[in-house]
Design an enzyme around this catalytic site. Structure first.
Site, PDB file in Angstrom:
ATOM      1  N   ASP A 134      43.152 130.922  49.609  1.00 53.92           N
ATOM      2  CA  ASP A 134      42.350 129.696  49.671  1.00 53.92           C
ATOM      3  C   ASP A 134      41.985 129.448  51.132  1.00 53.92           C
ATOM      4  OD1 ASP A 134      43.638 129.734  47.161  1.00 53.92           O
ATOM      5  OD2 ASP A 134      43.519 127.557  46.995  1.00 53.92           O
ATOM      6  N   LYS A 155      36.421 125.222  45.124  1.00 52.12           N
ATOM      7  CA  LYS A 155      37.415 124.147  45.043  1.00 52.12           C
ATOM      8  C   LYS A 155      36.786 122.847  45.511  1.00 52.12           C
ATOM      9  CE  LYS A 155      41.623 124.566  46.364  1.00 52.12           C
ATOM     10  NZ  LYS A 155      42.836 124.816  47.191  1.00 52.12           N
ATOM     11  N   LYS A 202      38.605 125.908  40.826  1.00 52.18           N
ATOM     12  CA  LYS A 202      39.994 125.467  40.961  1.00 52.18           C
ATOM     13  C   LYS A 202      39.998 124.016  41.414  1.00 52.18           C
ATOM     14  CE  LYS A 202      44.243 126.134  43.632  1.00 52.18           C
ATOM     15  NZ  LYS A 202      44.954 126.944  44.656  1.00 52.18           N
TER      16      LYS A 202
END
Length: 236
Positions: free
Chosen positions: A104, A165, A194
């Site tokens: 991430d 995200k 996500k």
């Protein structure tokens, strides 16, 4: 492991939610024994991944070897957009070599707001190329104007992001169905979504999955799968 690319069922028991949760432990000062216990919790409960700081990736990767649980880490986080692009790419390569299977990353919000679109995209693309593993891009939606949100999503996908995200943490946004649907509606091809940011309860987690998220990043995973979340729990 559950195929998280499939459409999410409308109903899941708390325990059935585990395969969609990236079990997160990023507290400052976490010890070796705590990280080993965290990895073992991920295996015991069937979480999708153990999300840990880069400094602990090699240890956690050894603990999770052969279990099918992903080893996830974060880069240019928790203060996002402070690394050079070259430094970020080099660190991404090292983290992958140490055993991370997902990464991430923070984005250069200031570059986006400055109209430096090529630089914003290339910063992400450098990590994608250097790591060779799926990259989840933390877009920090609440910090962006409507036009900047559209640009950020497009540029992230152009750069090769595997996941979009909504935010890096609850300090930026509490994950909500509206933000998730926004990303789901714009994701193309194999790009998935996500959710992250103060995900603390089973009910909230279920709403995010129903909105189209296929992964949930949270440090409250154990509470969620037992439906015993404490609203005062810090959750990333």
């Amino acid at each position: 492991m559950t195929d998280t690319s499939a459409a999410q069922p409308l109903t899941l028991t708390p325990a059935e939610m585990a395969p969609f949760i990236q079990h997160t432990k990023i507290e400052v000062g976490s010890t070796r024994d705590e990280m080993i216990a965290h990895a073992r919790e991920a295996v015991e409960h069937g979480f999708n991944a153990a999300m840990v700081p880069a400094s602990w990736v090699s240890l956690v990767a050894r603990e999770l070897a052969g279990t099918g649980i992903e080893v996830a880490s974060a880069l240019d986080f928790p203060t996002v957009g402070v690394m050079t692009s070259a430094g970020k790419a080099a660190e991404a390569e090292q983290i992958a070599k140490q055993g991370a299977t997902q990464l991430d990353i923070g984005v250069q919000v200031g570059w986006l707001k400055s109209g430096m679109y090529d630089e914003f995209r290339d910063d992400i693309a450098g990590v994608v190329r250097a790591s060779g593993i799926p990259v989840k891009v933390m877009l920090e939606l609440p910090l962006l104007t409507d036009a900047e949100k559209e640009a950020a999503v497009e540029l992230a996908m152009e750069a090769g992001a595997a996941y979009l995200k909504n935010a890096s943490s609850g300090q930026i946004e509490t994950a909500n169905p509206e933000s998730i649907r926004y990303l789901v509606d714009r994701a193309r091809g194999n790009v998935k979504v996500k959710a992250s940011g103060s995900i603390k309860s089973y009910r909230q987690a279920l709403e995010l999955l129903r909105a189209g998220a296929v992964l949930l990043g949270t440090s409250a995973g154990l509470s969620i799968i037992t439906d015993s979340a404490d609203e005062n729990t810090t959750s990333y």
